[in-house]
Design a protein around this motif. Structure first.
Motif, PDB file in Angstrom:
ATOM      1  N   GLY A  90       0.823  -1.202   0.000  1.00  0.00           N
ATOM      2  CA  GLY A  90       0.000   0.000   0.000  1.00  0.00           C
ATOM      3  C   GLY A  90       0.850   1.241   0.000  1.00  0.00           C
ATOM      4  O   GLY A  90       2.019   1.222  -0.396  1.00  0.00           O
ATOM      5  N   ASP A 121      -5.483   1.694   2.213  1.00  0.00           N
ATOM      6  CA  ASP A 121      -5.575   0.772   1.079  1.00  0.00           C
ATOM      7  C   ASP A 121      -6.194  -0.529   1.567  1.00  0.00           C
ATOM      8  O   ASP A 121      -5.732  -1.122   2.552  1.00  0.00           O
ATOM      9  CB  ASP A 121      -4.193   0.500   0.489  1.00  0.00           C
ATOM     10  CG  ASP A 121      -3.477   1.785   0.102  1.00  0.00           C
ATOM     11  OD1 ASP A 121      -3.797   2.337  -0.957  1.00  0.00           O
ATOM     12  OD2 ASP A 121      -2.616   2.238   0.888  1.00  0.00           O
ATOM     13  N   THR A 158      -8.183   2.490  -2.832  1.00  0.00           N
ATOM     14  CA  THR A 158      -6.968   3.152  -2.366  1.00  0.00           C
ATOM     15  C   THR A 158      -7.175   4.658  -2.256  1.00  0.00           C
ATOM     16  O   THR A 158      -7.842   5.268  -3.103  1.00  0.00           O
ATOM     17  CB  THR A 158      -5.777   2.868  -3.304  1.00  0.00           C
ATOM     18  OG1 THR A 158      -4.625   3.584  -2.837  1.00  0.00           O
ATOM     19  CG2 THR A 158      -6.077   3.282  -4.735  1.00  0.00           C
ATOM     20  N   SER A 210      -4.155   6.164  -1.517  1.00  0.00           N
ATOM     21  CA  SER A 210      -2.719   6.451  -1.591  1.00  0.00           C
ATOM     22  C   SER A 210      -2.244   6.764  -2.993  1.00  0.00           C
ATOM     23  O   SER A 210      -1.240   7.457  -3.176  1.00  0.00           O
ATOM     24  CB  SER A 210      -1.909   5.254  -1.053  1.00  0.00           C
ATOM     25  OG  SER A 210      -2.236   4.956   0.282  1.00  0.00           O
ATOM     26  N   SER A 216      -4.040   2.321 -10.482  1.00  0.00           N
ATOM     27  CA  SER A 216      -5.252   2.886  -9.904  1.00  0.00           C
ATOM     28  C   SER A 216      -6.065   3.474 -11.050  1.00  0.00           C
ATOM     29  O   SER A 216      -5.519   3.859 -12.086  1.00  0.00           O
ATOM     30  CB  SER A 216      -4.911   3.966  -8.884  1.00  0.00           C
ATOM     31  OG  SER A 216      -4.325   5.091  -9.521  1.00  0.00           O
ATOM     32  N   PRO A 249       3.533  -0.016  -5.083  1.00  0.00           N
ATOM     33  CA  PRO A 249       3.209   0.096  -3.657  1.00  0.00           C
ATOM     34  C   PRO A 249       4.431  -0.178  -2.786  1.00  0.00           C
ATOM     35  O   PRO A 249       5.399  -0.813  -3.213  1.00  0.00           O
ATOM     36  CB  PRO A 249       2.154  -0.995  -3.465  1.00  0.00           C
ATOM     37  CG  PRO A 249       2.483  -2.015  -4.502  1.00  0.00           C
ATOM     38  CD  PRO A 249       2.987  -1.240  -5.693  1.00  0.00           C
ATOM     39  N   ASN A 254      -3.272  -0.854   5.384  1.00  0.00           N
ATOM     40  CA  ASN A 254      -2.626  -1.455   4.235  1.00  0.00           C
ATOM     41  C   ASN A 254      -3.408  -2.670   3.746  1.00  0.00           C
ATOM     42  O   ASN A 254      -4.089  -3.354   4.517  1.00  0.00           O
ATOM     43  CB  ASN A 254      -1.203  -1.910   4.586  1.00  0.00           C
ATOM     44  CG  ASN A 254      -0.168  -0.871   4.207  1.00  0.00           C
ATOM     45  OD1 ASN A 254      -0.505   0.280   3.930  1.00  0.00           O
ATOM     46  ND2 ASN A 254       1.094  -1.253   4.206  1.00  0.00           N
ATOM     47  N   SER A 255      -3.258  -2.938   2.455  1.00  0.00           N
ATOM     48  CA  SER A 255      -3.747  -4.189   1.903  1.00  0.00           C
ATOM     49  C   SER A 255      -2.813  -5.325   2.304  1.00  0.00           C
ATOM     50  O   SER A 255      -1.629  -5.113   2.588  1.00  0.00           O
ATOM     51  CB  SER A 255      -3.809  -4.108   0.377  1.00  0.00           C
ATOM     52  OG  SER A 255      -4.840  -3.241  -0.048  1.00  0.00           O
TER      53      SER A 255
END
Length: 555
Positions: free
Chosen positions: A19, A24, A42, A44, A68, A393, A402-403
């Motif tokens: 992320g 995210d 996201t 970010s 994105s 990322p 974060n993812s």
């Protein structure tokens, strides 16, 4: 005779955080032999966030590409689901862009994150989509489900050029019904969601053919709320997972199994006495049904992962927790072989596994056979050009939210089969064959994880303990789930000889032919004949001389 089938028993765990500086969240994951594909939301990356994103990792967990994308300024986009077919990635999402917002979209990418197509769909007002599935035929189709306020649940069939073949609103109970998940299997489309009978929410499964005609619906529920968030079809069985407001406890994971005739085989509630649990996604790996979701047993939310056998018994369960608290949620799960890949969001690092001592209870609920009302609808479709931005990322770096995804491979099953044969013989010949089969399955053996941790959380049934540390910690747990099944079959045959007992013996005879004189006459037989002639003549001469001598003189 001893037959042993064994495999190396090893538990493999891996986690990847990714992320940026903002929030995210991964909302869906798909894994195949060519990569690990994730989508979500996201703040970010990309202009004018929040944006939808697609991130692809290689199977060795290295980052391949990320993009994105948003449909327009202030559109608040998110990618909620994806499916992959024939090298094309189909991403389903929601957006505030366009007339009568919100609307939904399908974006198509190749496996290098290059966009190949985009279509925006409008159903009116207050719509949202939740899941997408593919019909893997020579001419593939996509199936999308969601809901629209007042109109009810939504199901659409879309070709791979993103044109709508047909679309339906359907009401199991009323206009606030929601379709949360869809799967295509055996020429049928299975939809899971929740309906409102006027007193509580119930979960349902509805089945349609590829022309959109309704085949069957079963509604499952009790006095409290139940919702189905995901559906699996495997081996002719249907599995629904979500949550139930379990009487005397709180929210707990619900897992229901239906057979091919849509009869309920069993319904299980799973959770802790001190927290809320929800099943948000499900996958099958190694013959087990894995449910991924969330639990508040440790206080804040943690990722829940529980594996169930086909009879509904619990095989093993874990929490994936981030050090230092914060809400961690498993929104999705995929599988490849015997491994599962839960995915979602986390707050702190590291992420580590905690053995979760949950409780499984069989529950009884009402099952209703219903026929939904259906209404054809034609979504308005346009093709705007979204803004697509590539990004890289941060990997395994703590940020706001974060993812993450994790790879989990449980122990291989060890199976042992023993066969014993006993034979006795006499005047009465009795042959007895006894076959004993013993199968022992070890679900989880000793598990050790080593990570640099800022906190370790050890969970018991009633409490938890935090151990602050700044060094590398080893978390070792041992949970063994052993199942032993033994079956014995004996077959006896008796033969009684009345007068004689004949024993038959089989022998193998090898015939060898010898040639007496293999040499030519000139080299072997002729010299031998000459020698024999000489010997005969010499013998005759000696005898003749002996016979010709005069008799001795007489005195």
């Amino acid at each position: 005779m001893l037959l042993v089938q064994a495999a190396t028993a090893e538990l493999v765990s891996f986690r990847r955080s990714y992320g940026g500086a903002g929030d995210d969240t991964t909302l869906d994951i798909y894994v195949d032999s060519n990569g690990i594909y994730t989508v979500g939301r996201t703040t970010s990356f990309g202009p004018d966030p929040p944006n939808a994103f697609l991130t692809i990792f290689n199977n060795d967990h290295s980052h391949r590409c990320s993009v994105s994308f948003n449909v327009g300024s202030g559109s608040a986009d998110e990618a909620v689901a994806l499916t992959v077919h024939a090298g094309r990635i189909y991403v389903l999402g929601n957006t505030n862009f366009g007339p009568n917002p919100p609307n939904h979209f399908i974006a198509v990418f190749d496996t290098s994150c290059n966009i190949q197509g985009f279509r925006l769909y409008d159903l009116g007002v207050n719509e949202a989509v939740n899941d997408i599935a593919v019909e893997p035929a020579a001419t593939p189709y996509l199936y999308v489900v969601g809901r629209q306020s007042v109109s009810g649940a939504y199901l659409a069939k879309i070709d791979t050029s993103l044109n709508v073949a047909w679309a339906r609103f359907f009401r199991v109970r009323g206009g606030d019904d929601v379709a949360n998940a869809v799967v295509f299997s055996g020429g049928r489309v299975y939809v899971a969601g929740d309906s409102n009978d006027g007193s509580s929410l119930n979960m349902f499964v509805s089945v349609f053919d590829t022309a959109g005609s309704h085949s069957a619906t079963r509604e499952i529920g009790g006095a409290n709320d139940e919702q189905a968030f995901d559906i699996l079809v495997s081996g002719g069985n249907i599995y629904l997972t979500g949550y139930t407001d379990y009487a005397g406890r709180m929210q707990e994971v619900i897992l229901a199994k239906l057979d091919s005739s849509y009869a309920v085989s069993w319904i299980k509630a799973f959770g802790s006495a001190t927290g809320n649990e929800r099943g948000l996604a499900a996958a099958i790996a190694g013959g087990l049904v894995y449910v991924v979701g969330q639990s508040s047993a440790l206080g804040s939310l943690d990722v829940l992962m529980a594996a169930f056998a086909s009879d509904g018994s619990l095989s093993h369960s874990f929490l994936i927790a981030g050090g230092g608290g914060g809400d961690d949620v498993g929104h999705a799960v995929s599988s490849l072989g015997s491994c599962v890949y839960p995915a979602g969001q986390h707050v702190n690092l590291p992420l580590f596994y905690v053995v979760f001592d949950g409780e499984v209870n069989t529950v009884v609920m009402s099952v209703n056979t219903l026929t939904p009302s259906t209404t054809s609808v034609t979504p308005a479709a346009t093709s705007p050009s979204p803004a697509v931005s590539s990004f890289t990322p941060n990997i395994d770096t703590a940020a706001a939210v974060n993812s993450f995804y994790s790879r989990f491979c449980p122990d291989a099953i060890v199976s042992t089969t023993t066969t014993t044969t006993t034979t006795t013989a006499g005047t009465t010949v009795t042959s007895t064959l006894t076959t004993t089969t013993t199968t022992t399955a070890y679900a989880i053996a000793t598990t050790t994880f080593v990570q640099t941790s800022s906190i370790i959380v050890l969970l018991s049934q009633t409490s938890y303990t935090t151990i602050p540390t700044t060094t590398t910690q080893t978390l070792s747990t041992t949970t063994t789930q052993t199942t032993i099944a033994t079956s014995t079959t004996t077959a006896t045959t008796t033969l009684t000889a009345l007068t004689t007992l004949t024993q038959s013996t089989t022998q193998t005879a090898t015939a060898v032919t010898t040639i007496a004189f293999p040499e030519p006459v000139s080299t072997f037989i002729l010299p031998m004949l000459l020698v024999m002639i000489v010997v005969v003549m010499a013998t005759a001469l000696i005898l003749r001389r002996r016979s010709a001598q005069p008799p001795p003189p007489m005195f």
